[in-house]
Motif scaffolding. Sequence first.
Motif, PDB file in Angstrom:
ATOM      1  N   GLY A  97      -2.324   8.687  15.869  1.00 19.18           N
ATOM      2  CA  GLY A  97      -3.230   7.705  16.286  1.00 19.18           C
ATOM      3  C   GLY A  97      -4.412   7.774  14.959  1.00 19.18           C
ATOM      4  N   ASP A  98      -4.331   8.666  13.850  1.00 21.26           N
ATOM      5  CA  ASP A  98      -4.946   8.622  12.842  1.00 21.26           C
ATOM      6  C   ASP A  98      -4.855   7.335  11.788  1.00 21.26           C
ATOM      7  OD1 ASP A  98      -6.831   9.049  10.714  1.00 21.26           O
ATOM      8  OD2 ASP A  98      -6.219  11.018  10.673  1.00 21.26           O
ATOM      9  N   LEU A  99      -5.153   6.271  12.103  1.00 24.16           N
ATOM     10  CA  LEU A  99      -4.650   4.891  11.430  1.00 24.16           C
ATOM     11  C   LEU A  99      -5.253   5.097   9.978  1.00 24.16           C
ATOM     12  CD1 LEU A  99      -4.716   2.119  14.077  1.00 24.16           C
ATOM     13  CD2 LEU A  99      -2.904   3.859  13.357  1.00 24.16           C
ATOM     14  N   ALA A 100      -6.461   5.477   9.838  1.00 26.67           N
ATOM     15  CA  ALA A 100      -7.044   5.444   8.515  1.00 26.67           C
ATOM     16  C   ALA A 100      -6.232   6.383   7.410  1.00 26.67           C
ATOM     17  CB  ALA A 100      -8.329   5.604   8.411  1.00 26.67           C
ATOM     18  N   THR A 101      -5.902   7.372   8.019  1.00 25.54           N
ATOM     19  CA  THR A 101      -5.306   8.614   7.207  1.00 25.54           C
ATOM     20  C   THR A 101      -3.819   8.211   6.823  1.00 25.54           C
ATOM     21  OG1 THR A 101      -6.524  10.375   7.921  1.00 25.54           O
ATOM     22  CG2 THR A 101      -4.716  10.875   6.918  1.00 25.54           C
ATOM     23  N   ALA A 102      -3.385   7.450   7.890  1.00 23.12           N
ATOM     24  CA  ALA A 102      -2.171   7.177   7.834  1.00 23.12           C
ATOM     25  C   ALA A 102      -1.765   5.885   6.648  1.00 23.12           C
ATOM     26  CB  ALA A 102      -1.379   6.641   9.111  1.00 23.12           C
ATOM     27  N   ALA A 103      -2.676   4.963   6.870  1.00 21.04           N
ATOM     28  CA  ALA A 103      -2.669   3.944   5.745  1.00 21.04           C
ATOM     29  C   ALA A 103      -2.772   4.406   4.554  1.00 21.04           C
ATOM     30  CB  ALA A 103      -3.930   2.849   6.088  1.00 21.04           C
ATOM     31  N   TYR A 123       0.428   6.158   3.302  1.00 21.61           N
ATOM     32  CA  TYR A 123       1.405   5.087   3.118  1.00 21.61           C
ATOM     33  C   TYR A 123       1.242   4.784   1.657  1.00 21.61           C
ATOM     34  CZ  TYR A 123       3.852   4.733   7.644  1.00 21.61           C
ATOM     35  OH  TYR A 123       4.431   5.142   9.095  1.00 21.61           O
ATOM     36  N   ALA A 124       0.046   4.087   1.335  1.00 23.56           N
ATOM     37  CA  ALA A 124      -0.150   3.501  -0.210  1.00 23.56           C
ATOM     38  C   ALA A 124       0.180   4.505  -0.993  1.00 23.56           C
ATOM     39  CB  ALA A 124      -1.615   3.129  -0.192  1.00 23.56           C
ATOM     40  N   GLU A 125      -0.288   5.978  -0.890  1.00 24.20           N
ATOM     41  CA  GLU A 125       0.003   6.816  -1.761  1.00 24.20           C
ATOM     42  C   GLU A 125       1.397   7.172  -1.823  1.00 24.20           C
ATOM     43  OE1 GLU A 125      -0.786  11.658  -2.194  1.00 24.20           O
ATOM     44  OE2 GLU A 125      -2.269  10.497  -1.070  1.00 24.20           O
ATOM     45  N   HIS A 164      12.341   3.892  -5.511  1.00 24.77           N
ATOM     46  CA  HIS A 164      13.193   2.786  -5.584  1.00 24.77           C
ATOM     47  C   HIS A 164      12.073   1.761  -5.157  1.00 24.77           C
ATOM     48  CE1 HIS A 164      16.580   5.355  -5.978  1.00 24.77           C
ATOM     49  NE2 HIS A 164      16.209   5.921  -4.726  1.00 24.77           N
ATOM     50  N   LEU A 165      12.467   0.465  -5.425  1.00 22.28           N
ATOM     51  CA  LEU A 165      11.616  -0.714  -5.162  1.00 22.28           C
ATOM     52  C   LEU A 165      11.617  -1.191  -3.728  1.00 22.28           C
ATOM     53  CD1 LEU A 165      10.128  -3.127  -6.260  1.00 22.28           C
ATOM     54  CD2 LEU A 165      12.256  -4.342  -6.428  1.00 22.28           C
ATOM     55  N   ALA A 166      12.789  -1.048  -2.891  1.00 25.95           N
ATOM     56  CA  ALA A 166      12.785  -1.397  -1.783  1.00 25.95           C
ATOM     57  C   ALA A 166      11.935  -0.290  -0.781  1.00 25.95           C
ATOM     58  CB  ALA A 166      14.358  -1.395  -1.240  1.00 25.95           C
ATOM     59  N   GLU A 167      11.981   0.810  -1.267  1.00 22.62           N
ATOM     60  CA  GLU A 167      11.038   1.902  -0.376  1.00 22.62           C
ATOM     61  C   GLU A 167       9.868   1.676  -0.879  1.00 22.62           C
ATOM     62  OE1 GLU A 167      10.873   6.798  -0.011  1.00 22.62           O
ATOM     63  OE2 GLU A 167      12.601   5.805  -0.995  1.00 22.62           O
ATOM     64  N   ARG A 168       9.448   1.334  -1.761  1.00 21.17           N
ATOM     65  CA  ARG A 168       8.131   1.123  -2.273  1.00 21.17           C
ATOM     66  C   ARG A 168       7.477   0.109  -1.511  1.00 21.17           C
ATOM     67  NH1 ARG A 168       7.017  -0.285  -8.332  1.00 21.17           N
ATOM     68  NH2 ARG A 168       7.486  -2.507  -7.441  1.00 21.17           N
ATOM     69  N   ASP A 169       8.298  -1.213  -1.469  1.00 21.88           N
ATOM     70  CA  ASP A 169       7.574  -2.281  -0.856  1.00 21.88           C
ATOM     71  C   ASP A 169       7.576  -2.009   0.660  1.00 21.88           C
ATOM     72  OD1 ASP A 169       7.701  -3.742  -2.956  1.00 21.88           O
ATOM     73  OD2 ASP A 169       9.681  -4.763  -2.736  1.00 21.88           O
ATOM     74  N   HIS A 170       8.499  -1.202   1.285  1.00 20.90           N
ATOM     75  CA  HIS A 170       8.494  -1.054   2.719  1.00 20.90           C
ATOM     76  C   HIS A 170       7.204  -0.136   2.952  1.00 20.90           C
ATOM     77  CE1 HIS A 170       9.353   0.488   6.684  1.00 20.90           C
ATOM     78  NE2 HIS A 170       9.164   1.753   6.172  1.00 20.90           N
ATOM     79  N   ARG A 200       4.235  -2.247   2.658  1.00 20.37           N
ATOM     80  CA  ARG A 200       3.788  -3.407   3.808  1.00 20.37           C
ATOM     81  C   ARG A 200       3.411  -2.298   5.156  1.00 20.37           C
ATOM     82  NH1 ARG A 200       8.772  -5.521   2.051  1.00 20.37           N
ATOM     83  NH2 ARG A 200       9.936  -4.142   3.383  1.00 20.37           N
ATOM     84  N   GLN A 201       3.795  -1.098   5.245  1.00 19.77           N
ATOM     85  CA  GLN A 201       3.303  -0.073   6.192  1.00 19.77           C
ATOM     86  C   GLN A 201       1.951   0.225   6.164  1.00 19.77           C
ATOM     87  OE1 GLN A 201       5.770  -0.542   8.276  1.00 19.77           O
ATOM     88  NE2 GLN A 201       5.834   1.727   9.015  1.00 19.77           N
ATOM     89  N   ALA A 202       1.184   0.454   5.066  1.00 19.14           N
ATOM     90  CA  ALA A 202      -0.229   0.448   4.845  1.00 19.14           C
ATOM     91  C   ALA A 202      -0.735  -0.593   4.864  1.00 19.14           C
ATOM     92  CB  ALA A 202      -0.228   0.952   3.347  1.00 19.14           C
TER      93      ALA A 202
END
Length: 410
Positions: A371-377, A380-382, A389-395, A398-400
């Motif tokens: 439930g810690d969305l701020a830390t998770a976002a 995810y960006a980090e 890989h590009l596909a993993e980076r894009d995924h 998008r999650q962030a």
Amino acid sequence: MDEVLLRSVTPSVLTVLVRRGADFAAAEDAVQEALVEALRAGAADAGSAAGAADAGSAGAADADAGPRASGDGALRDPKGWLITVAWHKFLDARRADAARRRREDRVEEEPPPGPVPAADDTLQLYFLCAHPSLTPASAVALTLRAVGGLTTRQIARAYLVPEATMAQRISRAKRTVSGVRLDRPGDVATVLRVLYLVFNEGYSGDVDLSAEAIRLTRQLAARVDHPEVAGLLALMLLHHARRAARTGADGSLVPLAEQDRGRWDTALIAEGVGILQVALARDRLGEFQAQAAIAALHADAPTAAETDWAQIVEWYDELVGLTANPVARLNRAVAVGEADGPHAGLAALAGLDASLPRHTAAAAYLHERAGDLATAARLYAEAAHKAPHLAERDHLTRQAARLNTRRQRS
């Protein structure tokens, strides 16, 4: 020309040639040819005959040092003349014989005319590169570079080491086997590691070697009765069965929980499970069998929610006990988070090196579950910035973005 004198010195000439290293038969032939040369020449032309012999033989005696004919046509040094000419006759014959043997060897080695028989020696080449003089790590690196065709960067990423370190390892491996005949088969465990890393690199998308790795592992399983060979083949088949569902129509990465399980290849799953069951029944558990068991549990679940995470954690415990692999520990922490809750997963993750590949992505996922969305976002960006890989980076990007959007709306 004093024929009697020439023949009287013949034995000593023959002895000199043998002492210089000529075998008796060849030395005798060379002396006889020198005698014929002397008898053919007139006394007045003996000096020029010697010069001709020298000119016709590579490395002949220097003209100023060779024997000469006196004014009345007699040789000043018949023994020396015979030694010079006979020795060069011997050298010429040896060179000619060596050239003839080389021609015969080439003819002997020439394949017969007609269609080339179908043969695949790739697997044997894997064994040869797993040479006993190399450490397993060096053998894997060299084989991936020389046989698998992977770049040093790809091998370094598969091995979780810097590219410079891997480049040095490959260079040392090349120096080690330089001049060594690769004619002794290597260790099966090393070959399995090579095939496993080739499969994973192909699976990543940079180099499509997964199907080739499966084909070679099938060959190995047909030739080697070893439960870990069967375990690796089962693992490959179970992972490959999900390949079509791993990416969307736009090429985007689809996580396991979101995959359309109707697109999984049930025939490959059934084959992989069958192979694994036979291997496990032999009660000689190895790391590839443990990994295959985890993959089989994922494949057996009708939905992501019905996955038997508790049993998956138990198999990860077995795997960590077998290998102490940090990536296995990382995956175990995620499984603990699914089985016992995200906080338990984060606690298991806390004891691991944060520089491990996908550590940040795993932390982001568990923080989202908690439930810690701020830390998770943020994580995810980090993680997207670190993605290989590009596909993993894009995924991950998008999650962030998805979490940031949720936070703004709440």
